[in-house]
Design a protein around this motif. Structure first.
Motif, short mmCIF file in Angstrom:
data_model
loop_
_atom_site.label_atom_id
_atom_site.label_comp_id
_atom_site.label_asym_id
_atom_site.label_seq_id
_atom_site.Cartn_x
_atom_site.Cartn_y
_atom_site.Cartn_z
N ARG A 1 -39.17 5.28 66.09
CA ARG A 1 -38.55 6.48 65.50
C ARG A 1 -37.03 6.41 65.61
N LYS B 1 -49.90 14.09 64.23
CA LYS B 1 -48.60 13.97 64.89
C LYS B 1 -48.69 13.57 66.35
N ARG B 2 -49.78 13.96 66.98
CA ARG B 2 -49.90 13.69 68.41
C ARG B 2 -51.24 13.06 68.72
N GLN C 1 -41.56 5.87 70.20
CA GLN C 1 -40.21 6.43 70.37
C GLN C 1 -39.16 5.45 69.85
N ASN D 1 -46.67 4.70 73.33
CA ASN D 1 -45.76 5.84 73.19
C ASN D 1 -44.30 5.36 73.19
N GLU E 1 -45.89 8.14 57.90
CA GLU E 1 -45.17 8.61 59.08
C GLU E 1 -45.89 8.22 60.37
N GLU F 1 -45.71 11.41 66.44
CA GLU F 1 -44.53 11.71 67.27
C GLU F 1 -44.67 11.14 68.67
N ARG F 2 -45.89 11.23 69.19
CA ARG F 2 -46.09 10.73 70.56
C ARG F 2 -47.56 10.46 70.86
#
Lengths: 444, 444
Positions: A328, A301-302, A325, A321, A370, A373-374
């Motif tokens: 997403r 995820k990170r 974003q 990053n 997926e 996230e970042r």
């Protein structure tokens, strides 16, 4: 001694992983017991020069840090990928060199060189490509999938009248025989070559003759044949006190000469290596493969990208990053739209990124599954950047934006926000400790 | 055979002229009988590459033309000076090479290389200078009067960590011993070097450390230490179908890299060689000396400069002609002023020329005696420029001014009028015939 023993044991285990043609499916589950210490879901991207080594010398913090990153059996505790802009070598060689220096096993699948994403640019693989760089460039190109490779030396031999800057290397006879040469379709710039004058002259000749250096310059075609460049680092940190010239400097020369002669801007079909997004797409793919090997059930995820160069490592991680974003947000809007909501244009921030920033014409298709996230950026002070000694002096009469000289590539926007790291630490050991703290995960 | 005999005889005569330390006073009158055929008062300036030779090959028209330029005894009928932007050699060597090719005696005093005017820049002669170029650069510098010369190779040896682009030339040990080096005071760029990456890196290091490459870049001083550059030719014509890179291309690289790193423009204390005025001042001095040797009583009133490069030879001759007209106007006004007339500002057109166009900080003092009335430019089509094949394609949708790509140096104004020759002919033979016609003087 104990460390060396553990290293040797781990080395054997990893050999079995690295050696197999499709190794990770075969061994990932059997290795899970050694690696998985809980629901970890992060991965590490390490730059090499200025973070782990300077020239041939290991930075002391690096050895300590990697000791902590592997368990007693020499297995990595989290997915680790080395993302370097170096490109004048094979990743096998780089992996062996790192294994030797860090005294932990590094397998080629953990190493990403600036040219690695070219593997995905299949539309160029059948073209006749002129390659520029040093070291085993022909072998590197063939390994990446290029089937018809011409080196600068081969071109020099075929057209001996072209390269005459060095008086001692000029042909001895006035009309030396030239060999027939099929036209060049594209140019690939792997890394900084030797004898820049030779490479600059021959590349400009190819660009100005549409791939046929035997014809006259008066039929210049613009846009010119495709140019793909890897590694746009302007400067890098070796043993010398001051930064040394990287491939980005060669590109500045090529761009300036092409413009001076033709009046036109040199165009890149692709500019890969950090900070372009395609490089991080590819690194993410490697991180995912590492996670599978470790038997992780949860997706990564990170990501944490550790580097010394604000314009390559930090800019790149932050740009990626921003891409994450935006992607997403686009996904969310798409879901809302398919649910009947009146969504705005999809991926608007991605659209705002230049084609160059994304990596070029083709790029790597967005990895399945997926997205992380970042991606956080961590700047260390052991390379190009140091806390006491700024990369360049700042003039207090200028504003912050004016102060910084843009050391990024011509085709990347100068967005000072992208050069600001998420974290700044002294060295790579502190960087890794910080990541494990952030993740509330024991390191030792 | 007769020609060869005459050449041999003339060669002996000229040897006595060329060999003596201060030859022209001793022999000029005794030679007058051979040379003076009437009240001639013009001289010829010949470019070499693209006019007389291409690479190592003589252009056929050149041999014929020089046969006509000397009398039966091998003496020149008018003053002849060879003005080349080449600089990576000694003028003695160039003179011998020309004598061999043209089969007429050429003595070193007739040859002007791009760096020749540096002899007059005495304020730099005691400084510690870093020299860049190829061939006998150290010897060239010492012959010009420089007393403390450091070559790029000497700097590489003293600071072995600086030059690391070529993996195979990197120091074998991580901390090789460096030698103490006194600071460099100025940089002289003689001509295109070999291994541009090495020269570019080391020159930028010297500029960014104020001459002390052992110190950090963070104390950059601007303006930097003086840089004197000879020969700004972008392109020149060798045997290849298309023009080849000249020293001007190396300068474009250096300027671009310096600007990319620092944000500042590289500044030249002097830019000499064609087309700068200082070069023509010096050529005029040599023409005067030749006229004295020929025993001419009348001063040289008209100069004809024959060249193949619109941006060097033609631009230079026209710029010099503009300087001559301005100087003459200024002289007239000064005379009027001393006679009580209300004159305007003196030499206003000269004031409008940039310092670079004039040759730099010092320049050569204006020669004593009467200035020539004019300098005409003659373009030949055997080199960089050809009638059928323009240097670069022109786009008919653009205006004349927009069409031309400026191949002159960054610090010279793009004035299209200066690139228009007074005359255009096919080759050097036609050029010389035209001059003698213009002067109503028999050639054969």
């Amino acid at each position: 001694m104990q460390r060396i023993k553990a290293f040797t044991f781990g080395r054997q285990l990893l050999k079995s992983r690295c050696g197999s043609a499709s190794p990770h499916h075969a061994v990932s589950h059997s290795l899970a017991q050694f690696s998985s210490q809980g629901p970890k879901s992060f991965g590490l991207l390490f730059d090499i020069d200025g973070v782990l080594v300077r020239g041939r010398t290991l930075i002391p913090a690096a050895k300590q840090c990697f000791r902590n990153l592997v368990d007693h059996d020499g297995n990595y505790k989290v997915p680790v990928v080395f993302v370097t802009n170096a490109g004048n070598c094979m990743r096998q060689t780089k992996a062996e060199h790192l294994s030797h220096l860090l005294q932990v096993e590094v397998c080629p699948e953990q190493v990403m060189l600036s040219h690695s994403p070219l593997r995905m640019f299949t539309q160029f693989h059948k073209m006749r490509v002129l390659v520029s760089g040093q070291g085993p460039v022909e072998e590197v190109a063939q390994n990446l999938g290029f089937q018809d490779v011409v080196t600068i030396d081969m071109l020099r031999d075929a057209c001996p009248l072209l390269d005459v800057v060095d008086h001692n290397r000029r042909p001895k006879e006035p009309s030396p025989p030239s060999k027939a040469l099929r036209p060049i379709d594209a140019i690939i710039l792997f890394g900084e070559p030797i004898r820049w004058e030779t490479n600059l002259q021959l590349i400009v000749d190819i660009l100005l003759t549409n791939g046929n250096p035997d014809t006259a310059w008066n039929s210049i075609q613009y846009p010119h044949i495709p140019v793909l460049a890897c590694n746009m680092d302007l400067l890098w940190m070796a043993e010398a006190k001051n930064p040394r010239f990287g491939h980005g400097m060669f590109l500045v020369c090529l761009e300036s000469l092409y413009k001076k002669i033709t009046g036109y801007e040199l165009k890149y079909q692709a500019l890969i290596g950090k900070p372009s997004v395609v490089t991080y797409n590819y690194a993410e793919l490697l991180i995912k493969q590492q996670a599978e090997r470790l038997g992780w059930a949860t997706p990564v995820k990170r990501l944490y990208a550790i580097g010394d160069n604000p314009m390559a490592d930090i800019y790149g991680a932050n740009l990626y990053n921003r891409y994450l974003q935006a992607s997403r947000r686009a996904d969310t809007k798409m879901q809302a739209a398919s649910g009947g909501g009146g969504a705005g244009p999809l991926g608007e921030t991605i659209d705002e990124m230049t084609s160059t920033e994304l990596g070029g014409v083709s790029g790597v298709p967005r990895p399945e599954g997926e997205l992380p996230e970042r991606c956080s950026s961590i700047l260390v002070c052991t390379g190009v950047y140091s806390r006491d000694q700024q990369e360049l002096p700042s003039d207090p009469t200028l504003t912050v934006t004016e102060q910084r000289i843009f050391h990024g590539h011509r085709d990347f926007r100068f967005d000072p926000a992208l050069t600001q790291p998420s974290f700044m630490v002294q060295d790579v050991k502190e960087a890794v400790e910080l990541v494990f703290q952030q993740e509330a995960c024991p390191l030792e």
